[in-house]
Design a protein around this motif. Structure first.
Motif, short mmCIF file in Angstrom:
data_model
loop_
_atom_site.label_atom_id
_atom_site.label_comp_id
_atom_site.label_asym_id
_atom_site.label_seq_id
_atom_site.Cartn_x
_atom_site.Cartn_y
_atom_site.Cartn_z
N PRO A 10 0.97 -1.36 0.06
CA PRO A 10 0.11 -0.10 -0.06
C PRO A 10 0.91 1.00 -0.03
O PRO A 10 2.06 1.34 0.48
CB PRO A 10 -0.88 -0.08 1.50
CG PRO A 10 0.11 -1.19 2.19
CD PRO A 10 0.66 -1.82 1.33
N SER A 11 0.30 2.25 -0.67
CA SER A 11 0.99 3.51 -0.69
C SER A 11 1.19 4.22 0.73
O SER A 11 0.50 3.94 1.64
CB SER A 11 0.43 4.71 -1.42
OG SER A 11 0.26 4.13 -2.78
N PRO A 12 2.44 4.29 1.07
CA PRO A 12 2.92 4.99 2.37
C PRO A 12 2.39 6.27 2.83
O PRO A 12 1.98 7.04 1.73
CB PRO A 12 4.52 5.24 2.39
CG PRO A 12 4.70 5.46 0.93
CD PRO A 12 3.83 4.38 0.22
N ARG A 13 2.05 6.81 3.95
CA ARG A 13 1.48 8.00 4.08
C ARG A 13 2.41 8.91 4.43
O ARG A 13 2.47 10.16 4.46
CB ARG A 13 0.68 7.79 5.41
CG ARG A 13 -0.42 6.98 5.31
CD ARG A 13 -1.28 7.08 6.69
NE ARG A 13 -2.37 6.31 6.51
CZ ARG A 13 -3.15 6.07 7.48
NH1 ARG A 13 -3.16 6.55 8.88
NH2 ARG A 13 -4.26 5.15 7.45
N ALA A 14 3.86 8.72 4.46
CA ALA A 14 4.88 9.39 4.62
C ALA A 14 6.14 8.75 4.35
O ALA A 14 6.22 7.57 4.25
CB ALA A 14 5.05 10.25 6.10
N TRP A 15 7.21 9.60 4.15
CA TRP A 15 8.45 9.11 3.94
C TRP A 15 9.58 9.48 5.17
O TRP A 15 9.40 10.32 5.54
CB TRP A 15 9.16 9.34 2.54
CG TRP A 15 8.33 9.35 1.46
CD1 TRP A 15 7.43 10.40 1.12
CD2 TRP A 15 8.02 8.19 0.63
NE1 TRP A 15 6.84 9.89 0.04
CE2 TRP A 15 7.06 8.65 -0.39
CE3 TRP A 15 8.42 6.96 0.64
CZ2 TRP A 15 6.66 7.59 -1.31
CZ3 TRP A 15 8.10 6.06 -0.39
CH2 TRP A 15 7.11 6.40 -1.26
#
Length: 209
Positions: free
Chosen positions: A128-133
Motif C-alpha cells: 500500500p502507498s505509504p503516508r509519509a517517507w
C-alpha cells in the motif's frame, strides 16, 4: 499524589542547576493566591500536614500534582533550552505510518508529496502507498548538511500540511484575481486556448500573459 519521603538532611539550599525548587514554588503559589496551607491542600486534595512537609522538603511531589498546584495561580511548567526559549513537545498529529504509528522520532519525516528518489527507483507495487517517507541516518545527515545550519526540522503534521495547502490555494486564487483584474483594465484579445492553457499560446497577438 505525594511520593515517598526524601532525605530530610537535604534542604532547599542544596538544589542545583536543573532541579526544581518545589517548596519555593508552592509557597509562591500560596502567596500569589493568598492561601493558607490548609486552603491550598483543600484545593488539590491534600491535608495541611502534607503541604507543610512539601514546603519543608520532606516530601517529593510528582509532576501532575505540581502542575495542579501551579495552576491555582495560573502558572504552568515549561521546558527551556539553553537560550531560554520554550521547548515544545512533538505534536500529537505528526504524520503516521499506515497502521497509525508515529514515525521514528529521531529521523526527519517527509510528507508524501516530498517523495525521495529511492522510492521512485525501488517502487513496490504490491505494498500500500505509504503516508509519509523518511531517510535513515546516513542519508538524513547528508540531507541536513545540504540545508546548512537551519537546525533540526520539525516533523510535519496533518494540520500543518492542511494549513499549507489552504495558504497555497489562497495564493493561487489571489493570483487569478489579480490577473483577472489586470485583464479587465486592458484590451485583451486572447484566444480561448490561452485561457485553457493558463498562458498565451504562440499564435496569440495579445501577449498579456
Amino acid at each position: 499524589m505525594v511520593t515517598d519521603d526524601v532525605d530530610e538532611s537535604k534542604d532547599r539550599s542544596s538544589a542545583g542547576v536543573g532541579l526544581i525548587d518545589v517548596p519555593g514554588l508552592v509557597m509562591r503559589v500560596r502567596r500569589a493566591c493568598d492561601l493558607s496551607q490548609r486552603e491550598l491542600g483543600a484545593a488539590v486534595g491534600l491535608d495541611q500536614s502534607q503541604v507543610a512537609r512539601i514546603e519543608s522538603s520532606r516530601r517529593r511531589v510528582d509532576l501532575p500534582l505540581l502542575a495542579g498546584i501551579l495552576a491555582l495561580a495560573d502558572y504552568r511548567i515549561a521546558i527551556l533550552d539553553s537560550h531560554g526559549l520554550e521547548v515544545m513537545p512533538v505534536p500529537e498529529d505528526v504524520l503516521r505510518d499506515n497502521v497509525g504509528r508515529r514515525m521514528p522520532a529521531h529521523l526527519d519525516v517527509r510528507p508524501l508529496s516530498d517523495r525521495p528518489t529511492s522510492a521512485l527507483l525501488d517502487a513496490h507495487a504490491d505494498r500500500p502507498s505509504p503516508r509519509a517517507w523518511y531517510h535513515h541516518r546516513a542519508r538524513r545527515d547528508r540531507r541536513r548538511a545540504g540545508r546548512g545550519s537551519d537546525g533540526v526540522p520539525d516533523q510535519p503534521t496533518t494540520s500543518g500540511l492542511a494549513r499549507l495547502e489552504r495558504d497555497r490555494g489562497a495564493d493561487r486564487r489571489r493570483a487569478v484575481q489579480e490577473r483577472a483584474g489586470a485583464l479587465l483594465d486592458s484590451d485583451c484579445a486572447c484566444h480561448d486556448e490561452c485561457w485553457t492553457r493558463g498562458r498565451c499560446d504562440d499564435t496569440c497577438t495579445c501577449r498579456c500573459e
